[in-house]
Structure formats: C-alpha cells, structure tokens
Design an enzyme around this catalytic site. Structure first.
Site, short mmCIF file in Angstrom:
data_model
loop_
_atom_site.label_atom_id
_atom_site.label_comp_id
_atom_site.label_asym_id
_atom_site.label_seq_id
_atom_site.Cartn_x
_atom_site.Cartn_y
_atom_site.Cartn_z
N SER A 134 0.86 -1.18 0.00
CA SER A 134 0.00 0.00 0.00
C SER A 134 0.90 1.23 0.00
CB SER A 134 -0.94 -0.03 1.20
OG SER A 134 -1.78 1.10 1.23
N TYR A 148 -4.27 8.20 -7.08
CA TYR A 148 -3.40 7.25 -6.40
C TYR A 148 -3.93 6.95 -5.00
CZ TYR A 148 1.02 5.09 -4.93
OH TYR A 148 1.98 4.22 -4.49
N LYS A 152 -5.22 3.41 -3.27
CA LYS A 152 -4.55 2.86 -2.08
C LYS A 152 -5.50 2.80 -0.88
CE LYS A 152 -0.50 2.00 -3.84
NZ LYS A 152 -0.04 0.59 -3.99
#
Length: 279
Positions: A134, A148, A152
């Site tokens: 992660s 992004y 995550k």
C-alpha cells in the site's frame, strides 16, 4: 519443498526486484512476474529457484496463467506480494476519467485479479500470506494524489475486509505502508502527470511537478532494507496485519491517528445524540 515459494508482481524493476533478491537470498523460490520477462532476467539473472513469468495485473487471464505456471513449477505458493504499480498524478479536475480509471485498474483491481487467482491455491494448502504494498497515500490523502490515494485507500479497505474471510483457511494478510523510498515510482517510466488544462491550477502544478521530479532518486528510504524486512516478517508465524515502513510513515500514521481521535471527540455530544428516542 521445504523452502517457501514467493509470487511477486512488478518484479522487473524497482522495489519488486529488491523483494525478489531478498527472498532468493533467504533460500526461497521466487516466481517473479512482469509485463516483460526480459526485464526480470536482466535484473535477476537466471537461477534454479527463479521463474520469470509474463503478467499484466490488469488482465485476469494473465493472472490465472501465471499462477498455474507457478504451481506447475514449484507445486505451491506461500507468499503473494502484490507490488506492481504506477502513479497518475495531478489535480482531480485535470486527471482525465480514463487516466483515473487506469490508476485504479492497476493499483486496486490489479492486486484483486492476482489475489483471486492465488486464493484457490492457498485455500487448498490451508496456508499462505498475502502481502499488499500500500502506501502512506492509503492512510492520508493529499493534493495531486486523488487517483493514487483513491486506489490505495481501496487497497486498505479491501485487505482489512479480506483478512477475516481467509483466516479460517490458515491464510494471513499483511498491508505494507511505505513512506518515501528510493524506488522508481517517481521516474518517467512509472509516473504520468496530468496535462495542465485550467489556469487556476497552473502555478501549483508547475511547483509540484518540479518538486517531485527533484525528489526522484533522493528519497530517504532504502528499498533493499525494506525488502529484507518483508522477508523477515513473512517468516513469522503471525505476520503483522500492518507494517508501517519508514520513520516518515510512522510519523504520518501517528498524526492521522491523533487527528481521527480529535475529530471524533470534537462533536462527541452531537454524535452521541442521534439515536431514535425509543432506543
């Protein structure tokens, strides 16, 4: 086999190469996957305990074929490391819908595709460890990282929910949350910057892109040390559910935890008086 079999995505360059090297050095067998197996061979060479396999994590058929190749060669998969990734950076309004989806396809649905292919093997074994790389971007959002961070944060929720589902089969999970490590994530091969399209963002975009390009290759974290730490943790009977990697990552998580507690406490009275009167 007495040795553990590692299945690593994104093992043609960057942190994936370091993880593969560390696993091999510890006496394990490694299935190193990448979109182009030539990059794996160039980075890792050829060893008896190394199998390079072509895998585009966004393609479920690729994932199934790669897992089958791993089982055909080594008979089992003990550790899955979902490492493959890229970075679509930019302000939300300027990231195209297609690029936003491409980010999520690679860094959220990609690990899901591979894990879905591996789980039947691990269930049959009644053992295994699923590792998801992660990021602190999965803990704290920040500007220029909407795509992004969304992917995550998704990885974090998916893995937390997957953990109790697979635990009865002897399968463990581990989220790895690195801070800034000297990987290739900020390199031109991995980072795609949104095309500037609104004057309101122009100055901040220019400053942010310049700062991040300047950070590439200067990050404080050593990916080889992180790889060795992962091999050490994977060898434990009870690997941690989370491994916060790097002093900067620890600081980030501690601040987020304090902020969450403060936010919950700030409106405690109002929040605590929202039940039906008959409850």
């Amino acid at each position: 086999m007495d040795k553990m079999v590692w299945f690593i995505t994104g093992a043609g360059r960057g942190m994936g190469v370091d993880i593969a090297r560390a696993a091999l050095a510890a006496g394990n067998a490694v299935v190193a996957t990448a979109r182009n197996t030539d990059t794996v061979t160039a980075a890792l060479g050829q060893e008896e305990d190394l199998l390079a396999v072509q895998l585009d994590v966004t393609n479920p058929s690729d994932a199934e074929a790669a897992v089958q190749a791993a089982v055909d060669r080594f008979g089992r998969i003990d550790v899955l490391v979902n490492n493959a990734g890229n970075f679509y950076a930019g302000f939300f309004e300027e990231i195209s819908p297609d690029d936003f989806r491409a980010q999520v396809e690679t860094t959220l649905f990609g690990p899901m595709n591979v894990t879905r292919a591996v789980l039947p093997v691990m269930r049959k074994q009644r053992s295994g460890l699923i590792v998801a790389i992660s990021s602190t971007a999965g803990i704290v959002g920040q500007e220029f990282c909407t795509a992004y961070a969304a992917s995550k944060f998704g990885v974090e929720g998916w893995m937390e929910s997957l953990t109790p589902e697979v635990a009865p089969f002897g399968i463990r999970t581990m989220l790895v949350e690195p801070g800034f490590f000297r990987t290739e994530l900020l390199s031109p091969e991995s980072t795609n910057y949104a095309r500037p399209s609104f004057d309101d963002y122009a100055e901040r975009t220019e400053q942010t892109v310049a700062a991040w390009k300047g950070m590439n290759g200067q990050q404080g974290g050593d990916p080889a040390k992180l790889a060795n730490a992962l091999v050490q943790l994977a060898g434990q009977d009870e690997p941690p559910l989370r491994f916060v990697a790097g002093a900067d990552a620890v600081e980030t998580v501690e601040k987020k935890a304090k902020d969450l507690l403060a936010q919950a406490d700030a409106y405690r009275e109002l929040s605590s008086n929202l039940a039906h009167d008959d409850v």
